[in-house]
Design a protein around this motif. Structure first.
Motif, PDB file in Angstrom:
ATOM      1  N   GLN A 171      34.173  38.940  40.523  1.00  0.00           N
ATOM      2  CA  GLN A 171      35.554  38.573  40.218  1.00  0.00           C
ATOM      3  C   GLN A 171      36.136  37.825  41.407  1.00  0.00           C
ATOM      4  OE1 GLN A 171      37.588  42.220  39.316  1.00  0.00           O
ATOM      5  NE2 GLN A 171      36.830  42.259  37.215  1.00  0.00           N
ATOM      6  N   THR A 224      39.725  35.809  42.865  1.00  0.00           N
ATOM      7  CA  THR A 224      41.145  35.512  42.698  1.00  0.00           C
ATOM      8  C   THR A 224      41.555  34.554  43.810  1.00  0.00           C
ATOM      9  OG1 THR A 224      41.780  37.467  43.989  1.00  0.00           O
ATOM     10  CG2 THR A 224      41.711  37.721  41.587  1.00  0.00           C
ATOM     11  N   SER A 282      45.005  32.420  45.755  1.00  0.00           N
ATOM     12  CA  SER A 282      46.443  32.246  45.910  1.00  0.00           C
ATOM     13  C   SER A 282      46.682  31.093  46.872  1.00  0.00           C
ATOM     14  CB  SER A 282      47.114  33.529  46.406  1.00  0.00           C
ATOM     15  OG  SER A 282      46.671  33.863  47.696  1.00  0.00           O
TER      16      SER A 282
END
Length: 179
Positions: free
Chosen positions: A68, A70, A72
């Motif tokens: 996974q 992610t 930002s």
């Protein structure tokens, strides 16, 4: 003396020896590798400054294609964060954050490892033009806290991580030279 006490004394002596060795062992280590890529420096830098592109060349990112991820911020700019979480023990869990960019020359990245071991590393990728080719240097600097630093007496981090850097840089070369 009974056998139980002898075993405890031996275990205590081994633990004491490791703790003493850790007092004299180095705590810091650096690893760096470089490669020449047959592409202009501007094109190479434009590719490596985007952390998401590591999916295509970093051995560590490629360990688990199902991890996974992610993000930002804006990739390729200071403050961009790329976090990963993998069930694969070799890939683990952590985050990379772009700390500084010297446009066309260098990107500095802080890496925080959460699992399987906690740690922090400062990484960089430098590109230097050499005519129509580019010398790419990828390096890491990290520190192992006491008493874990005793491991540095028995493990050659330069050899271990250096092999992974060599693989990653060769992947980068192959990827960029095909474009």
């Amino acid at each position: 003396m009974n056998i139980f006490i002898i075993i405890l004394i031996v275990i205590a002596a081994i633990i004491a020896l490791v703790l003493l060795l850790a007092l004299i062992a180095k705590k810091d280590y650096t690893v760096a590798r470089q490669i020449v890529i047959n592409k202009p420096a501007a094109a190479v830098f434009e590719y490596v400054k985007y952390l998401k592109n590591q999916d295509n060349y970093s051995k560590w990112v490629m360990l688990d294609p199902t991890m996974q991820k992610t993000y930002s911020g804006t990739d390729g700019s200071v403050g961009f964060a790329y976090a990963w979480d993998s069930k694969d023990k070799k890939a683990g869990k952590g985050e990379q954050v772009i700390q500084a960019i010297t446009e066309g020359e260098r990107i500095d990245i802080k890496i925080v490892f959460i699992r399987p071991f906690e740690g922090i590393a400062d990484s960089y990728i430098e590109t230097q033009p050499q005519g129509d080719t580019t010398n790419v240097k990828w390096g890491f600097k990290s520190r192992m806290a006491y008493p874990m630093n005793a491991i540095l007496l028995f493990i050659d981090m330069d050899k271990m991580l250096g092999a992974d850097l060599d693989t990653s840089l060769n992947n980068l070369k192959g990827t960029l030279e095909k474009q």
